[in-house]
Design a protein around this motif. Structure first.
Motif, PDB file in Angstrom:
ATOM      1  N   HIS A 159      -3.522   9.253   1.118  1.00  0.00           N
ATOM      2  CA  HIS A 159      -2.671   8.251   1.765  1.00  0.00           C
ATOM      3  C   HIS A 159      -1.742   8.887   2.788  1.00  0.00           C
ATOM      4  O   HIS A 159      -1.504   8.311   3.847  1.00  0.00           O
TER       5      HIS A 159
ATOM      6  N   HIS B 285      -7.460  -2.987  -2.063  1.00  0.00           N
ATOM      7  CA  HIS B 285      -6.027  -3.168  -1.773  1.00  0.00           C
ATOM      8  C   HIS B 285      -5.697  -2.850  -0.312  1.00  0.00           C
ATOM      9  O   HIS B 285      -4.650  -3.242   0.188  1.00  0.00           O
TER      10      HIS B 285
ATOM     11  N   TRP C 278     -13.369   6.175  -0.310  1.00  0.00           N
ATOM     12  CA  TRP C 278     -12.967   6.503   1.053  1.00  0.00           C
ATOM     13  C   TRP C 278     -14.193   6.890   1.877  1.00  0.00           C
ATOM     14  O   TRP C 278     -15.168   7.432   1.341  1.00  0.00           O
TER      15      TRP C 278
ATOM     16  N   HIS D  52       0.834  -1.202   0.000  1.00  0.00           N
ATOM     17  CA  HIS D  52       0.000   0.000   0.000  1.00  0.00           C
ATOM     18  C   HIS D  52       0.873   1.259   0.000  1.00  0.00           C
ATOM     19  O   HIS D  52       0.618   2.217  -0.745  1.00  0.00           O
TER      20      HIS D  52
ATOM     21  N   ASP E 251      -9.600   4.069   4.038  1.00  0.00           N
ATOM     22  CA  ASP E 251      -9.471   3.644   2.649  1.00  0.00           C
ATOM     23  C   ASP E 251     -10.272   2.358   2.478  1.00  0.00           C
ATOM     24  O   ASP E 251      -9.965   1.359   3.125  1.00  0.00           O
TER      25      ASP E 251
HETATM   26 MN   MN3 Z   1      -5.127   2.991  -0.854  1.00  0.00          MN
END
Ligand code: MN3
Length: 231
Positions: free
Chosen positions: A103, A195, A153, A52, A191
């Motif tokens: 992120h 992933h 998100w 990530h 998130d």
């Molecule tokens: Mn992400």
């Protein structure tokens, strides 16, 4: 001795100069994490953290630097400016700027399980006032995250009026963007792209959302809340 001093001075100048010129070509960079990749286990596994951070987040950073090199965005542009003016950006820049901002924020508001801490008295009181209890707030946040179709998100934001609200955004959009359905300053963000959880939780996004509270850094979140109110 004098020759040595001169040589080391020249070297110091060289060492000092090179990273600055390199930075001009690549103004965006991947932030270091304040913890190891395995520090959030068992809530978030080490492989997920490594991929990530070092692959997914790095790609957003690389794409922004490539956009600078291609002349699509100015080398002076900040990620905050690109996000705030998302409607004016090509889709690739909007996604990369959002991905970089989101992120960076995400890494800062999570941390090791045993350092999760507690919300500040102000934040706890504000959450109680809107959601009746911390448990009910968490349930509402989890429901919003589970209900976000596809990738995106889930956020707790402070709106212009200073109110707490839960919202979700698609893709790498966020509530700071001028295109956001509900604009506000993010205080918590999770998130919900696959992933972020698939290696441990497979398709069980709701379980990830529920376990994720154990890695929320409430000190960092409380600081964000205080800063958002002050804006
Ligand atoms: Mn992400």
């Amino acid at each position: 001795m004098k020759a040595f001093a001169t040589a080391s001075t020249a070297l110091a100048v060289l060492v000092f100069t090179l990273p600055v010129s390199a930075q001009d070509a690549t103004p965006f960079s991947l932030p270091d994490l304040a913890y190891d990749y395995d520090a959030l286990e068992p809530v978030i596994d080490a492989q997920t953290m490594e991929l990530h951070h070092s692959k997914h987040h790095q790609t957003f950073v690389d794409n922004l630097n490539n956009a600078v090199e291609a002349g699509t965005i100015s080398a002076d542009a900040t990620v905050e400016e690109l996000v705030a003016n998302a409607s004016a950006q090509p889709t690739g820049v909007r996604n990369s700027a959002g991905g970089h901002w989101n992120h960076t924020f995400f890494w800062e508001i999570i941390g090791p399980v045993d350092q999760s801490g507690e919300p500040s008295a102000d934040l706890a009181a504000a959450i109680d006032a809107v959601y009746d209890s911390m448990d009910e707030f968490k349930a509402a946040f989890e429901e919003a995250g589970a209900g976000r179709f596809g990738s995106g998100w889930v956020w707790l934001v402070v709106t212009d009026g200073g109110e707490l609200e839960i919202t979700t955004t698609p893709n790498q959009d966020n509530p700071l963007m001028d295109v956001a359905e509900l604009q506000g300053v993010p205080v918590i963000g999770n998130d919900v792209w696959e992933h972020a959880y698939y290696l441990t939780y497979n398709n069980r996004r709701a379980e990830y959302l529920s376990n994720w509270w154990d890695v929320v850094n409430w000190d960092a979140v409380s600081e964000r809340y205080a800063e958002a109110l002050a804006q």
